[in-house]
Design an enzyme around this catalytic site. Structure first.
Site, short mmCIF file in Angstrom:
data_model
loop_
_atom_site.label_atom_id
_atom_site.label_comp_id
_atom_site.label_asym_id
_atom_site.label_seq_id
_atom_site.Cartn_x
_atom_site.Cartn_y
_atom_site.Cartn_z
N ASP A 67 -11.48 1.44 -3.01
CA ASP A 67 -11.09 2.73 -3.57
C ASP A 67 -10.74 2.59 -5.05
O ASP A 67 -10.72 1.49 -5.59
CB ASP A 67 -9.92 3.34 -2.79
CG ASP A 67 -8.77 2.36 -2.57
OD1 ASP A 67 -8.66 1.37 -3.33
OD2 ASP A 67 -7.97 2.57 -1.63
N ASN A 134 2.43 5.49 6.27
CA ASN A 134 2.06 6.66 7.08
C ASN A 134 0.78 6.42 7.90
O ASN A 134 0.21 7.36 8.45
CB ASN A 134 1.89 7.89 6.18
CG ASN A 134 0.72 7.76 5.21
OD1 ASN A 134 0.05 6.73 5.18
ND2 ASN A 134 0.47 8.79 4.43
N HIS A 136 -2.15 5.31 6.70
CA HIS A 136 -3.43 5.49 6.00
C HIS A 136 -4.17 4.17 5.82
O HIS A 136 -3.57 3.10 5.76
CB HIS A 136 -3.26 6.23 4.66
CG HIS A 136 -2.62 5.44 3.55
ND1 HIS A 136 -1.85 6.02 2.58
CD2 HIS A 136 -2.65 4.11 3.24
CE1 HIS A 136 -1.45 5.10 1.74
NE2 HIS A 136 -1.90 3.93 2.11
N GLU A 141 -5.86 9.67 4.43
CA GLU A 141 -4.49 10.02 4.80
C GLU A 141 -4.47 10.72 6.16
O GLU A 141 -5.53 11.13 6.66
CB GLU A 141 -3.91 10.97 3.73
CG GLU A 141 -3.85 10.37 2.32
CD GLU A 141 -2.64 9.46 2.09
OE1 GLU A 141 -2.07 8.93 3.07
OE2 GLU A 141 -2.28 9.25 0.91
P1 PGA Z 1 0.71 -1.91 -0.01
O1 PGA Z 1 -0.14 -0.61 0.27
O2 PGA Z 1 -0.19 -3.06 0.21
O3 PGA Z 1 1.11 -1.81 -1.46
O4 PGA Z 1 1.87 -1.88 0.92
C1 PGA Z 1 -0.95 -0.59 1.38
C2 PGA Z 1 -1.72 0.70 1.39
O5 PGA Z 1 -1.13 1.73 1.04
O6 PGA Z 1 -2.89 0.69 1.75
#
Ligand code: PGA
Length: 242
Positions: A67, A134, A136, A141
């Site tokens: 992404d 959450n 995702h 999301e």
């Molecule tokens: P993080 O984020 O590795 O910074 O915890 C993970 C994500 O949101 O995919």
């Protein structure tokens, strides 16, 4: 989905590195699609060290990303900058190809078409994923339909807050949108590796592993897929009942 239980963050990073190493050793011309954030930082440290020590040869390997935020290429939060600062600028041996999404394009639709074509030409051997608190994956999301294809996603408030914290941004500086691979492209990879560490992810891990397969927890999409490996540490798996 296969689940590998590991002790902690370092073991999660090492286990993921070992799978990448095996893949690249058995197929040097592999395509690896990476992710960014706090989760893969340790993995990138190991990769840099092992590449520079010539333990793993990436000269035939192609790197993609999951992404990219909508915003300037050199913004503190950009995937472009993260990948350069944590990986591409630190390795002494260059990969065959690097393809990043351009989040600074003045034509997002065109950029999506351009990157779709790159995905089509480069079938992925590995897709690395992190997990949002959450649930995702990428910027898919909660509520995103399971047939999503590479698209422009709006972040949930909780995701925006995480980005603010991670990159020490003000609210007005924080990106709110990303171009992200959809569920369709994520699951196309031969192996999908979901790395998860820490108590802040424990509820999302429980929903992913033991909850119903539902768009409420995007990662639950992976639950019944045979090509998925969840690498989860003790803290992140602490709410699992089985
Ligand atoms: P993080 O984020 O590795 O910074 O915890 C993970 C994500 O949101 O995919």
């Amino acid at each position: 989905m296969e689940i590998i239980f590991v002790k902690d963050y370092d073991e999660m990073s090492l286990k993921t590195f070992e799978i990448i190493k095996e893949t690249v050793q058995s197929k040097p011309q592999s395509t690896l699609s990476m992710t960014t954030g706090g989760t893969p930082q340790g993995l990138f440290e190991i990769l840099v060290k092992k590449i520079n020590e010539k333990e793993i040869d990436i000269s035939q390997t192609t790197f993609l990303n999951l992404d990219e935020y909508i915003g300037p290429k050199n913004a503190p939060y950009s995937v472009y900058r993260y990948m350069h600062e944590n990986f591409y600028d630190l390795i002494n041996f260059k990969p065959k190809e690097i393809h990043l999404i351009n989040g600074d394009s003045n034509n997002v639709d065109k950029e999506i078409i351009r990157y779709s074509e790159i995905l089509r030409r480069n079938p992925r051997d590995i897709q690395i994923l992190g997990l949002g608190t959450n649930g995702h994956i990428g910027a898919n999301e909660p509520g995103t339909p399971f047939d999503s294809e590479i698209f422009l996603a709006n972040h949930d408030d909780s995701t925006i807050k995480s980005t603010i914290k991670q990159y020490d941004l003000t609210e007005s500086e924080a990106p709110t949108q990303m171009i992200t691979l959809g569920f369709k492209e994520i699951i196309e990879a031969t192996k999908v590796i979901l790395m998860v560490s820490g108590t802040s992810k424990a509820k999302a891990v429980k929903d992913l592993v033991e909850g119903p397969i539902s768009v409420k927890c995007p990662a639950s999409f992976l639950q019944d897929k045979d090509n998925v490996i969840l690498i989860v540490d003790q803290e992140a798996s602490s709410l699992l009942s089985k």
